[in-house]
Design a protein around this motif. Sequence first.
Motif, mmCIF file in Angstrom:
data_model
loop_
_atom_site.group_PDB
_atom_site.id
_atom_site.type_symbol
_atom_site.label_atom_id
_atom_site.label_comp_id
_atom_site.label_asym_id
_atom_site.label_seq_id
_atom_site.Cartn_x
_atom_site.Cartn_y
_atom_site.Cartn_z
ATOM 1 N N ARG A 8 0.801 -1.226 0.000
ATOM 2 C CA ARG A 8 0.000 0.000 0.000
ATOM 3 C C ARG A 8 0.838 1.282 0.000
ATOM 4 N NH1 ARG A 8 -5.505 0.930 0.502
ATOM 5 N NH2 ARG A 8 -5.799 3.142 0.339
ATOM 6 N N GLU A 9 1.811 1.330 0.852
ATOM 7 C CA GLU A 9 2.630 2.553 0.960
ATOM 8 C C GLU A 9 3.335 2.857 -0.364
ATOM 9 O OE1 GLU A 9 6.720 3.487 3.142
ATOM 10 O OE2 GLU A 9 5.074 3.193 4.555
ATOM 11 N N GLU A 10 3.909 1.833 -0.988
ATOM 12 C CA GLU A 10 4.589 2.029 -2.266
ATOM 13 C C GLU A 10 3.576 2.343 -3.373
ATOM 14 O OE1 GLU A 10 7.956 -0.160 -5.044
ATOM 15 O OE2 GLU A 10 6.835 -1.376 -3.609
ATOM 16 N N ASP A 19 0.722 3.880 -3.073
ATOM 17 C CA ASP A 19 0.323 5.276 -2.915
ATOM 18 C C ASP A 19 1.416 6.224 -3.404
ATOM 19 O OD1 ASP A 19 -2.086 4.447 -1.872
ATOM 20 O OD2 ASP A 19 -1.522 4.810 0.223
ATOM 21 N N ARG A 20 2.666 5.906 -3.081
ATOM 22 C CA ARG A 20 3.789 6.740 -3.501
ATOM 23 C C ARG A 20 3.906 6.775 -5.030
ATOM 24 N NH1 ARG A 20 8.669 4.922 -4.159
ATOM 25 N NH2 ARG A 20 8.416 3.152 -2.763
#
Length: 95
Positions: free
Chosen positions: A56-58, A60-61
Amino acid sequence: QGGDTPVIGATEVELASIKAPTAIVAGDDDIHPLSAAQRLHGILPDSEFYDPPILREEWDRLSEQPAERDRIRAQRTLPIFTSFLQRMDARAAVR
């Protein structure tokens, strides 16, 4: 309609009737939540589960770089599907 089914448009009974080997590569975003892939894996009798290639974090980035995100996803999923298909070919040859 069908939003309460494990995969929109297919009931658990319909999904459980699928006999083909299946590779489930989980997602980790609002449209493809990890829990949906895990649930599908629990339903499909001959499935293999794989963690999300992009967490998720990647994801979104990389949302502002969709071409790069797609390139990374393809690069990470290709070995999963290649290996899966090789195992399925070997399994079929034994039968």
